[in-house]
Write an enzyme that holds these catalytic residues in place. Structure first.
Site, PDB file in Angstrom:
ATOM      1  N   HIS A 142       0.818  -1.210   0.000  1.00  0.00           N
ATOM      2  CA  HIS A 142       0.000   0.000   0.000  1.00  0.00           C
ATOM      3  C   HIS A 142       0.853   1.262   0.000  1.00  0.00           C
ATOM      4  O   HIS A 142       0.409   2.317  -0.442  1.00  0.00           O
ATOM      5  CB  HIS A 142      -1.027  -0.042   1.124  1.00  0.00           C
ATOM      6  CG  HIS A 142      -2.143  -0.967   0.785  1.00  0.00           C
ATOM      7  ND1 HIS A 142      -2.108  -2.304   1.106  1.00  0.00           N
ATOM      8  CD2 HIS A 142      -3.258  -0.781   0.034  1.00  0.00           C
ATOM      9  CE1 HIS A 142      -3.181  -2.880   0.607  1.00  0.00           C
ATOM     10  NE2 HIS A 142      -3.891  -1.992  -0.042  1.00  0.00           N
ATOM     11  N   ARG A 175     -10.951   3.340  -0.815  1.00  0.00           N
ATOM     12  CA  ARG A 175     -10.455   2.419   0.217  1.00  0.00           C
ATOM     13  C   ARG A 175     -10.817   2.993   1.587  1.00  0.00           C
ATOM     14  O   ARG A 175     -10.027   3.705   2.208  1.00  0.00           O
ATOM     15  CB  ARG A 175      -8.939   2.254   0.105  1.00  0.00           C
ATOM     16  CG  ARG A 175      -8.468   1.449  -1.098  1.00  0.00           C
ATOM     17  CD  ARG A 175      -6.964   1.250  -1.059  1.00  0.00           C
ATOM     18  NE  ARG A 175      -6.508   0.212  -1.957  1.00  0.00           N
ATOM     19  CZ  ARG A 175      -6.081   0.426  -3.213  1.00  0.00           C
ATOM     20  NH1 ARG A 175      -6.054   1.644  -3.712  1.00  0.00           N
ATOM     21  NH2 ARG A 175      -5.666  -0.581  -3.960  1.00  0.00           N
ATOM     22  N   GLU A 184     -11.124 -10.753  -5.957  1.00  0.00           N
ATOM     23  CA  GLU A 184      -9.690 -10.675  -5.662  1.00  0.00           C
ATOM     24  C   GLU A 184      -9.166 -11.963  -5.037  1.00  0.00           C
ATOM     25  O   GLU A 184      -8.037 -12.010  -4.556  1.00  0.00           O
ATOM     26  CB  GLU A 184      -9.381  -9.455  -4.795  1.00  0.00           C
ATOM     27  CG  GLU A 184     -10.188  -9.351  -3.515  1.00  0.00           C
ATOM     28  CD  GLU A 184      -9.901  -8.062  -2.750  1.00  0.00           C
ATOM     29  OE1 GLU A 184      -8.882  -7.417  -2.975  1.00  0.00           O
ATOM     30  OE2 GLU A 184     -10.742  -7.727  -1.875  1.00  0.00           O
ATOM     31  N   ASN A 235      -4.330  -6.920  -7.378  1.00  0.00           N
ATOM     32  CA  ASN A 235      -3.197  -6.990  -6.426  1.00  0.00           C
ATOM     33  C   ASN A 235      -3.305  -8.263  -5.588  1.00  0.00           C
ATOM     34  O   ASN A 235      -2.363  -9.038  -5.465  1.00  0.00           O
ATOM     35  CB  ASN A 235      -3.190  -5.781  -5.494  1.00  0.00           C
ATOM     36  CG  ASN A 235      -3.289  -4.473  -6.248  1.00  0.00           C
ATOM     37  OD1 ASN A 235      -2.909  -4.413  -7.406  1.00  0.00           O
ATOM     38  ND2 ASN A 235      -3.805  -3.442  -5.607  1.00  0.00           N
ATOM     39  N   ASP A 236      -4.494  -8.441  -5.006  1.00  0.00           N
ATOM     40  CA  ASP A 236      -4.677  -9.656  -4.203  1.00  0.00           C
ATOM     41  C   ASP A 236      -4.900 -10.887  -5.084  1.00  0.00           C
ATOM     42  O   ASP A 236      -4.456 -11.985  -4.744  1.00  0.00           O
ATOM     43  CB  ASP A 236      -5.855  -9.477  -3.228  1.00  0.00           C
ATOM     44  CG  ASP A 236      -5.420  -8.708  -1.991  1.00  0.00           C
ATOM     45  OD1 ASP A 236      -4.308  -8.970  -1.492  1.00  0.00           O
ATOM     46  OD2 ASP A 236      -6.175  -7.844  -1.518  1.00  0.00           O
ATOM     47  N   CYS A 245      -9.878  -2.694 -10.546  1.00  0.00           N
ATOM     48  CA  CYS A 245      -9.441  -1.570  -9.717  1.00  0.00           C
ATOM     49  C   CYS A 245      -8.073  -1.831  -9.086  1.00  0.00           C
ATOM     50  O   CYS A 245      -7.553  -1.000  -8.350  1.00  0.00           O
ATOM     51  CB  CYS A 245     -10.468  -1.240  -8.644  1.00  0.00           C
ATOM     52  SG  CYS A 245     -10.690  -2.557  -7.451  1.00  0.00           S
TER      53      CYS A 245
END
Ligand code: PEP
Ligand code: MG
Length: 536
Positions: free
Chosen positions: A187, A292, A426, A449-450, A497
């Site tokens: 992050h 977020r 995700e 990302n995940d 996203c």
């Protein structure tokens, strides 16, 4: 001159002096206040003292540098008397019941962002001044112990940076980050991209660099310490070329995000806090594809109340003026740790008690957030998105809580709007059963990302594994395709996203896959728009 190779997490060039980063002594914390009247008076007292200091500085400066150069301090004093500025602070203290230092910092950030995005050069330059005056007031409110601030533009070199440290740095003076640790999908890296700041990781840093001149080259992924004249001149030219490219991108503002063959793509932006909205609007994004919301929790030392959250969501919805705002419900855990949740230490936090798992278990926290979101939905175009979904059952449970909240609001006569509910895809599980999940929700947003982390079994936080963390892996791309196809079969839209959404080497492929929406860091919106407009 010495050259060190690392890994770039944001392209771009920076030239400046190195500053070794020490841990922040006293960051601006967000905390609730009961007696808002007393807190406002505390602010007024600090502000008046700051104005007095500025007048004194002016007198001193007139003698030392002359009237013209000293004027800046009088301008600063006037800014602190500005009604809009003071109303904003008062509004945050009284309506959101928050502490004066936080209210001042947020107001400073917001106003600075607004100035920074203005066309007029003079007003753009005022952005730094707004930050300065806010810091002065915060310094006084903190009893003289100011949060760590950069006094001049610098390249920050550190062992590692936490998301909270990164987010609190003064964007105007931060030229670049260089760290030893960290990974490109942490992050902290995401924040660097959001802040439009060149950044390098995996550099074997040395304390002896402190104060030395350096160049960060995010294109070639290298750091040059003590550059010679020739290299410096070369990079100054490159920097200028980059700035010219950026200027050209500005011409895409107001233009449609459409491919050559006429396919329209929704191009949205990702944010972490309300003050990011200025940058979303400044870069002409069509909406917010990922808010977020956990940053509201990370920025606080206690649970944000329903009213505090409502005020933040409402502010974002109103500022976006009818454009879509997708608020992701709380996603803490893994690298986003919040002390007051008192979560047990886990062996494997990325696969642990996090996100929707916490929310479905601690319904009080979840309901507080959902009430705030639904209340704010009366003031704009808000959608809800649930993170870390792995099953149909979880979606049904989350929607049942949302239904309960709506019912309660209705009974209490509290207004709320039409709210679409979607989920993040995700986890590989969610992608594989996306045919079933598509029947339950209004949209999908793919968190690459995940999704990459879990599909490849590679911890996104582990800097050692960063070289093989590959979001272009065929397995990840197939899961994206499967998700998009299953969404379309049920007549819902699917977007991306995660950070991959702004990877322009894949834009054409995403368009071919049928991806309907891309949500990226605000500074990357125009770059992605350019790529889409050049795609068949
Ligand atoms: C993702 O996982 O791709 C995502 C967008 O969520 P976060 O990066 O906040 O985990
Ligand atoms: Mg995620």
């Amino acid at each position: 001159m010495e050259k060190f190779q690392g890994k770039a997490i944001f392209r771009g060039i920076a030239i400046g002096k190195i500053l070794f980063h020490e841990k922040a002594a006293q960051p601006v914390k967000r905390s609730g206040v009961e007696d808002t009247k007393a807190e406002w008076e505390r602010y007024e007292k600090a502000r008046d003292q700051a104005i007095e200091e500025l007048h004194e500085l002016y007198e001193k400066a007139v003698k030392e540098v002359g009237e013209v150069n000293a004027q800046i301090f009088e301008v600063h004093a006037m800014m602190l008397e500005d009604d809009d500025y003071n109303d904003s602070v008062r509004n945050i203290i009284e309506n959101q019941k928050l502490n004066a230092a936080y209210a001042t910092a947020t107001t400073g950030d917001n106003f600075a962002e607004i100035f920074a995005n203005m066309d007029d050069e003079y007003f753009r330059a005022r952005s730094v001044d707004v930050k300065d005056i806010s810091e002065r007031v915060i310094h006084i409110l903190n009893g003289g112990k100011a949060p760590r601030q950069l006094t001049e533009p610098a390249i920050i070199v550190a062992e590692d940076l936490a998301p909270s440290e990164t987010v609190q740095m003064d964007k105007d003076k931060l030229l670049a980050f260089v760290t030893k640790l960290g990974s490109s999908n942490s992050h902290t890296a995401i924040l660097a991209r959001n802040m439009n700041i060149p950044a390098l990781i995996n550099i074997d840093i040395q304390e002896s660099w402190n104060g030395k001149m350096a160049i960060v080259d995010g294109m070639e992924s290298c750091l040059i310490v003590d550059p010679d004249e020739e290299t410096l001149a070369l990079y100054k030219r490159k920097l200028q070329e980059e700035e010219e490219k950026q200027k050209l991108l500005q011409e895409l503002k107001g233009k449609e995000t459409v491919t050559k063959s006429g396919k329209k793509i929704k191009l949205y932006a990702n944010i972490g806090k309300a003050s990011d909205v200025a940058s979303v609007l400044g870069n002409d994004a069509g909406g917010i594809g990922l808010f977020r919301s956990e940053f509201l929790y990370l920025d606080s030392d206690t649970y944000p109340t329903e009213d505090e959250q409502f005020a933040a969501y409402r502010q974002v919805a109103e500022m976006m003026g009818g454009k879509k705002v997708i608020i992701r419900t709380l996603d803490i855990g893994a690298d986003k740790q919040v002390d007051y949740f008192h979560l047990d230490k886990e062996e494997n936090p990325a696969m642990g008690y996090r996100a929707i798992r916490i929310c479905l278990d601690r319904k009080d926290i979840f309901k507080t957030q959902l009430r705030a979101i639904f209340r704010a939905s009366a003031y704009g175009n808000i959608s809800i998105m649930y993170p870390m979904i792995i099953s149909v059952n979880e979606v049904r449970q989350a929607k049942a809580v949302a239904e309960e909240v709506k019912q309660e609001l209705k009974e209490a006569g509290i207004q709320y709007g039409e709210v679409e509910q979607g989920i993040m895809i995700e986890t590989p599980a969610a992608a594989v059963i996306s045919d079933m999940l598509a029947k339950e929700v209004d949209f999908f947003s793919i968190g690459t990302n995940d999704l990459t982390q879990y599909t490849l079994a590679i911890d996104r936080q582990n800097s050692k594994l960063d070289p093989i963390y590959d979001s272009h892996h065929e397995a990840v791309l197939r899961l994206i395709q499967m998700t998009v196809d299953n969404a379309h079969k049920e007549g819902i839209w699917a977007g991306i996203c995660g950070e991959l959404a702004s990877d322009t080497t894949l834009t054409e492929r995403f368009v071919k896959m049928g991806v309907d929406e891309l949500s990226v860091s605000p500074p990357l919106v125009l770059r992605v728009r350019k790529e889409i407009r050049e795609t068949e």
